[in-house]
Every structure is written in structure tokens, then in C-alpha cells.
Scaffold this active site. Structure first.
Site, mmCIF file in Angstrom:
data_model
loop_
_atom_site.group_PDB
_atom_site.id
_atom_site.type_symbol
_atom_site.label_atom_id
_atom_site.label_comp_id
_atom_site.label_asym_id
_atom_site.label_seq_id
_atom_site.Cartn_x
_atom_site.Cartn_y
_atom_site.Cartn_z
ATOM 1 N N ASP A 9 0.884 -1.169 0.000
ATOM 2 C CA ASP A 9 0.000 0.000 0.000
ATOM 3 C C ASP A 9 0.922 1.220 0.000
ATOM 4 O OD1 ASP A 9 -1.632 2.139 0.654
ATOM 5 O OD2 ASP A 9 -2.352 1.307 2.549
ATOM 6 N N LYS A 72 2.982 11.944 -3.274
ATOM 7 C CA LYS A 72 2.045 11.224 -4.140
ATOM 8 C C LYS A 72 0.960 12.172 -4.675
ATOM 9 C CE LYS A 72 -1.236 7.587 -3.346
ATOM 10 N NZ LYS A 72 -1.634 6.514 -2.464
ATOM 11 N N GLU A 173 -7.164 0.877 -4.364
ATOM 12 C CA GLU A 173 -7.156 0.713 -2.897
ATOM 13 C C GLU A 173 -8.483 0.184 -2.346
ATOM 14 O OE1 GLU A 173 -5.731 4.583 -1.763
ATOM 15 O OE2 GLU A 173 -3.729 4.133 -2.504
ATOM 16 N N ASP A 195 -13.025 5.322 1.514
ATOM 17 C CA ASP A 195 -11.587 5.271 1.798
ATOM 18 C C ASP A 195 -11.020 6.690 1.832
ATOM 19 O OD1 ASP A 195 -8.850 4.908 1.793
ATOM 20 O OD2 ASP A 195 -8.785 3.624 0.019
#
Ligand code: AMP
Length: 508
Positions: A9, A72, A173, A195
Site C-alpha cells: 500500500d 504522491k 485501494e 476510503d
């Protein structure tokens, strides 16, 4: 143990590795501090050494301009766009543009692009896993936000390649979290996954039928996450300080880093108490040299007011995704909360109110994504067909070609299933045309240019002939990872044409 595909992850704030052991149980890769996640932080210290994870975080207050976090978020962004300029206000490190127009980070005398930084983080997780397992690790399933476009997915594969780690699959994800939820329970349910991590937000509606995971719809915002909660408090503190003292602290990187650090800790504190002190001594000085402190008490209520628009935005997206899935909230058997920011009480309340049910405790918010990736990696290696998981995912935004009038002609619609293939026929528009060029974009805007360009392709070697006499069939192939490849052939002779990518999507 034979070669294994681990799950990684690769998060905006934290990263985590997992694997399936010989007994078939999922295990998280332990980190030296006794936990299971490492901060996704890269730094270079004063001696020029590269630091990663906790080592990098430990020195971020002292060395803010050479400590890169939240990178990111910048992947796949245009360096001169509004988003990057906004990020420059919050991130003390130097964000620039490369010659080819990509975001680069200048750390001392080094320039690093985002693929390099991600590759260092992937390598760190891989090394921890290899040390723990006592064997080399060369393959991984890596997760990305469902709302990542083709270009950002390519960047992750590229990052793996840089450190000789084969990214066997790129998985969304929320889909990975659903796999962790569905593991071995023989679940037959339709679930929503909400999420909310450090930097990104995704919602997916997924139907689980035993080992088949079918994504019905997905949506999100790759610029909505815990960092925005932190920034809301940082803004408040900066404004308050400027009003009281007439000093703008945003220009001082060390002060900003101290505020940022405390803002995140205060947020975490306030998720379990209703009030927290926010004090930083000697944050600045008056022109006369008198030290200035920050001395505030932040209530949860105030913080909730500051961040209500962020919660509202997540619910708007959730509403759209449920609608896109063709279902209603009543059709959902469970709602899973994933990502550290879902510990914020107002988030949990809003989710419960919108979905009309209490969120499930069936998955660990920090570990489910890595665990799901490991389970999928294990299933890809499994010989036994009854162990194999089947993943039917979707693309988060439509993909299309730029028309002559600048609009986007759709090839794959939003939420189109992947893997997927479409073909289109084009005819030559003038005599003896030898080449055909096209620009591919991804995004939901009607005007092509307002979307993310995935690449400019040129097909050459077209058979000579008068205008309109040659038919070129272009095949658009979207892989299970959500990555697009193009090929073309002469529709009459079947001859393949040469495809040249003039602007590559993986140039990040
Ligand atoms: P993730 O990307 O899933 O690791 O999520 C990290 C984000 O969750 C960061 O922005 C953290 O500040 C945030 N977070 C972690 N724990 C809490 C908490 N107890 N309350 C609020 N936010 C949290």
C-alpha cells in the site's frame, strides 16, 4: 518459502507491506519500531545521506526543505497549474518544473522526480519485507487510489522498475480493502468502501460473490484527504497569529513545519477528546527581538466547523458513486471505512447518516489495503483454480480522443469495466496519407484540453492510396490495471502499423 508476490500500500502519508505465509494467513510486514506502517517520507540529511520512513520523519522539524512528504499528491500534475501553486504554500520543500514540463522536487543540489521518490519508498517496503522473510522479494501488487488516471498508474509501474521490483498488478485501494474483507468468508454481499486516507479519497461500490469481486462504480478526489484537515487548522492558526501579531508565518519553513507537525497531532488528539492545547513557544520574533509564541486551545467543534466542507464533499462523491452503480443505499449490505482519516468522528457520523447504517468493523482501516493486495498477489501465484480471485474493476474517468473541434470523443465511458477493448475505424483524409496522429485524454470534461493528456500517438506505414480509400483500425486496449495501450492495423490487409508514442504517459 518460494518466491512470493507481496502487497504494498503506497500511501500518501504512510506505506505498508503485507504477504501471505505458508499457512495461507495474511501477515503485515513488521517495521523496526514494532508497528506495521512507515511514513511515506523521503529526506536527504546534511551529510547527503538518503533517509526514508521514520528516519526521515525524525528530522523533518530540523530539515524541512530537504524532507519530502505527501509527494504522491503531486504525481501526474501540471507544475504550472493552480493545484501545484497551492501545494507550494504548504510544502516547505522546493517544487519546480523539469525541462519536459513535469513536477520535480529540488532537494539541495539534487532534482528528483516523483517516480524516483516513489521508487525509494517502494524499495524501503520491499527491503523490510525481504529482511523479514529472509528471501529476496522481486514482485509486488501495488495499490493506488481508484481515482488515479492511467498516467499515474504507469508512474507506479515505472517506480517499481527503477528498483527492480516488478509491479505485477496495480490494484485500486478500495478494491484491495474489499478483498481483505471478503477473504475466506465466502461473502456474498454488495459493499461500499469509503476510503479517506492522508491525501486521497475514494468510494467504490463492490459486489462480492465468493472469490469474484466486481466493482460496480467508483469515484473520488485525489486531492482530498487528511492533509486537507491539517491544512484547515494550519490556515486557522496562521490567520490568528497574523491578526494578533502582524507576522505572516507562512514564509518561514521551520515555523511552518512546527505548525504542521502539531496540527496533525492535534487533529489525531481531537478525534478522541473535545479540546486540545495548541502551543508552540518561540515560533517567531517581533522586529524588536521579543519572542512570540502560539498559545491556543482548539475545540473539536471549531475544527469540525473548519472542515465541514471537506466532509460534505466526500458525501457528494459517495452519492454520485451509489447512483452510478445503479443501486441505492438500501441495497448495500455493509459500509467499510478505510484510511486513517476515517477515525475523525464527524466523518463517521456523516457516513452513518448517508448510508443509513453503522460502518462495519470488518476491516482494519490502516492495514486492509496492503492485506488485500497481498491476498490478490497470492491468488495470482496460486496453482489451484478454486483459490484464484477474479477481479472485475472499472476505470474511474472516461478516456477519449481529441476531435478536430477540441471536444473529447469518448472511447471508454466512466466506470467502464476493465480489462476492456474497443476499436475504431478511421479513413485517410488526403491522398497518400502515410501517418495518423491522435491525442488521448482522460477525464470527465467535455473539452479535451481540460482533461489529463495520456499520450499523443502516431501510426505510420499507412498504405498509399487516394483520400478515403484506406481504412485504419485502431484498437484501444485497457488492461486490468487500468492502463491503456493502442495499436493499429490496415482494416483491409490486416497489416500492423508502427505505433509511436510522441508524448508518453509514463514520463512522470
Ligand atoms: P492513511 O493514508 O490511511 O495512512 O491515513 C493517514 C491520515 O489519517 C493522516 O492524514 C492522518 O493524520 C490521519 N489520521 C490518522 N489517525 C487519525 C485520527 N485518530 N484522527 C484523525 N485523523 C487521523
Amino acid at each position: 518459502m518460494s518466491d512470493i508476490i507481496i502487497g504494498i500500500d503506497l500511501g500518501t502519508t504512510n506505506s505498508c507491506g503485507a504477504y501471505v505465509n505458508e499457512e495461507g494467513n495474511v501477515k503485515l510486514v513488521p517495521t523496526p519500531g514494532g508497528g506495521t506502517t512507515i511514513p511515506s517520507i523521503f529526506a536527504i540529511d546534511d551529510k547527503g545521506n538518503e533517509l526514508l520512513g521514520f528516519e526521515a520523519k525524525r528530522q523533518w522539524l530540523l530539515n524541512p526543505t530537504k524532507t519530502v512528504y505527501g509527494a504522491k499528491r503531486l504525481m501526474g500534475r501540471n507544475p504550472s497549474g493552480g493545484f501545484v501553486s497551492k501545494m507550494k504554500e504548504y510544502f516547505p520543500y522546493e517544487i519546480n518544473s523539469s525541462e519536459s514540463g513535469k513536477v520535480v522536487i529540488s532537494i539541495g543540489d539534487r532534482e528528483m522526480n516523483l517516480v524516483e521518490i516513489s521508487s525509494c519508498i517502494l524499495n524501503k517496503v520491499r527491503t523490510l519485507a525481504a529482511d523479514h522473510l529472509g528471501q529476496p522479494v522481486t514482485q509486488a501488487v501495488v495499490t493506488v487510489p481508484a481515482y488515479f488516471n492511467d498516467r499515474q498508474r504507469q508512474a507506479v509501474k515505472e517506480a517499481g522498475k527503477m528498483v527492480n521490483l516488478e509491479v505485477t498488478r496495480v490494484v485500486n485501494e478500495p478494491t484491495a480493502a474489499a478483498m481483505a474483507y471478503g477473504l475466506r468468508k465466502d461473502v456474498n454481499q454488495t459493499v461500499a468502501i469509503y476510503d479517506l486516507g492522508g491525501g486521497t479519497f475514494d468510494v467504490s461500490v463492490i459486489e462480492i460473490r465468493g472469490k469474484v469481486f466486481e466493482v460496480k462504480a467508483t469515484g473520488g478526489d485525489i486531492f482530498l484527504g487528511g492533509i486537507d484537515w491539517d491544512n484547515a487548522l494550519i490556515d486557522y492558526v496562521l490567520r490568528d497569529f497574523e491578526t494578533k501579531n502582524g507576522v505572516d508565518l507562512s514564509k518561514d519553513p521551520i515555523a511552518m513545519q512546527r505548525i504542521k507537525d502539531l496540527a496533525e497531532r492535534t487533529k489525531v488528539d481531537l478525534s478522541s477528546r473535545t479540546e486540545a492545547p495548541f502551543s508552540i513557544p518561540f515560533i517567531s520574533m517581533t522586529p524588536e527581538g521579543t519572542p512570540l509564541d502560539i498559545n491556543l486551545v482548539i475545540s473539536r467543534q471549531l475544527y469540525e466547523n473548519l472542515t465541514q466542507p471537506l466532509v460534505d464533499r466526500t458525501i457528494e462523491i459517495a452519492e454520485m458513486v451509489v447512483q452510478d452503480s445503479g443501486l441505492t443505499v438500501q441495497d448495500l449490505d455493509a459500509v467499510l471505512l478505510v484510511g486513517g482519516q476515517t477515525r475523525w468522528p464527524a466523518v463517521q457520523e456523516a457516513v452513518q447518516e448517508f448510508f443509513g447504517q453503522e460502518p462495519s468493523k470488518g476491516v482494519h482501516p490502516d492495514e486492509a489495503v496492503a492485506a488485500g493486495a497481498a491476498i490478490y498477489g497470492h491468488s495470482l501465484q496460486s496453482e489451484a483454480t478454486d483459490e484464484k480471485m477474479q477481479l472485475l474493476d472499472v476505470i474511474p474517468m472516461r478516456i477519449g480522443i481529441e476531435r478536430a473541434d477540441g471536444t473529447l470523443q469518448e472511447i471508454f465511458e466512466r466506470n467502464a469495466a476493465v480489462p476492456n477493448q474497443k476499436s475504431m475505424n478511421f479513413t485517410t483524409s488526403y491522398d497518400n496519407q502515410a501517418e495518423l496522429a491522435m491525442r488521448i485524454y482522460q477525464g470527465d470534461a467535455q473539452t479535451a484540453l481540460k482533461n489529463e493528456m495520456l499520450g499523443e500517438f502516431e501510426f505510420s506505414g499507412i498504405r498509399q492510396g487516394p483520400e478515403g480509400a484506406v481504412n485504419v483500425q485502431v484498437v484501444f486496449d485497457c488492461s486490468v490495471d487500468g492502463i491503456l495501450t493502442l495499436s493499429a492495423h490496415d482494416a483491409d490487409t490486416g497489416n500492423e502499423m508502427t505505433t509511436t508514442i510522441k508524448v508518453a504517459s509514463s514520463e512522470q
